[in-house]
Design a protein around this motif. Structure first.
Motif: not given
Length: 290
Positions: A132-134, A282-283, A286-287
């Motif tokens: 869970t990267r966040g 954060y965006a 996730e990418k």
């Protein structure tokens, strides 16, 4: 001439069928299976930040700069000023010189907290342990912010008490001035370091992110100094008012300009900028591939 051998008879493959139920019905694993949560990520990041030498070096230099320059400035002013000259002076304000230089240490540590893992490849292990990267980014941010806030607050309070004791002729700071000159400016410095952490996550290169953050701190004020044209006067004023050195001085009611941020405005500005940068980091996290 050898006689050919007859082919071996083909045997049918056994039709294996596992017995119903577990293969080892009486075996229990000694390793407990637990659902991971943010607390595990926080413990991991705390172990990282306290076990690397860069943390001790950067925070150690930060304390030396803040305490040393803050007390040395107050001692120099006390030795060369009269009581009449200090009557309207806020003794807490002399700590801003050490904080301005010390902020470079907090910026460096913030960048290294994230960017260094990309340089060493440790980020792959981190993301494998916590997919869970966040959660990883949030844990890094929380641990760093708490460490930066505690160290900054302790240093600032020490300088404030020493400066008030040395500058006997200066006026007694009010409660609001004490709050802004200690807790307020400590929150601002910690948020500045947190912004550096986020920039390190975005750029993923330690030297590049540190250079960007130093430019953010110093470039607006330096650029404004070379704007001599009358048509650029409004832009020059805005660069001075919203530069980080000026925002630091606002906490001691010593703004470099008559307009611009005042009171607690610098803290809200830094909070908004950091929140926007965190959302962008954060965006991207996730990418992107690790």
């Amino acid at each position: 001439m050898s006689t050919p051998q007859p082919p071996m008879p083909q045997t049918a493959a056994p039709n294996w069928q596992a017995a119903p139920g577990p293969s080892y019905p009486t075996y229990n694993s000694p390793i407990p299976v637990v659902r991971t949560h943010l607390g595990h990520a926080l413990a991991s990041e705390w172990t990282k930040i306290r076990s690397v030498r860069s943390t001790m070096w950067t925070l150690g230099v930060f304390v030396v700069l803040v305490v040393g320059i803050g007390m040395a400035t107050a001692a120099l002013v006390s030795a060369n000023s009269t009581e009449e000259g200090l009557a309207d002076q806020n003794p807490l304000s002399f700590g801003v010189f050490g904080l301005l230089l010390g902020s470079m240490c907090i910026i460096t540590l913030g960048v290294l907290t994230t960017a260094s893992e990309y340089g060493t490849g440790m980020i792959r292990t981190t993301m494998t342990a916590c997919p869970t990267r966040g959660r990883v980014l949030a844990a890094k941010a929380i641990v760093f912010f708490v460490v930066a806030l505690v160290v900054t607050l302790a240093s600032v309070v020490l300088v404030a008490l020493a400066d008030v004791a040395m500058l006997e002729g200066a006026r007694e700071p009010s409660g609001q001035e004490w709050l802004k000159g200690t807790l307020g400016i400590s929150l601002y410095i910690a948020l500045l370091g947190l912004l550096s952490l986020v920039v390190g996550s975005i750029i993923r290169h330690s030297a590049g992110a540190i250079t960007v953050m130093i430019g953010v701190v110093l470039a607006p004020l330096v650029i404004a100094m070379f704007m001599f044209s009358a048509s650029l006067q409004d832009l020059q004023q805005a660069l001075i008012e919203y530069s980080i050195p000026n925002q630091l001085s606002v906490f001691y009611a010593q703004s470099l300009s008559e307009s611009g941020p005042s009171g607690w405005d610098p803290l809200w500005i830094m909070l908004g900028v950091t929140a926007a940068a965190f959302a962008g980091a954060y965006a991207l996290l996730e990418k992107r591939d690790v």
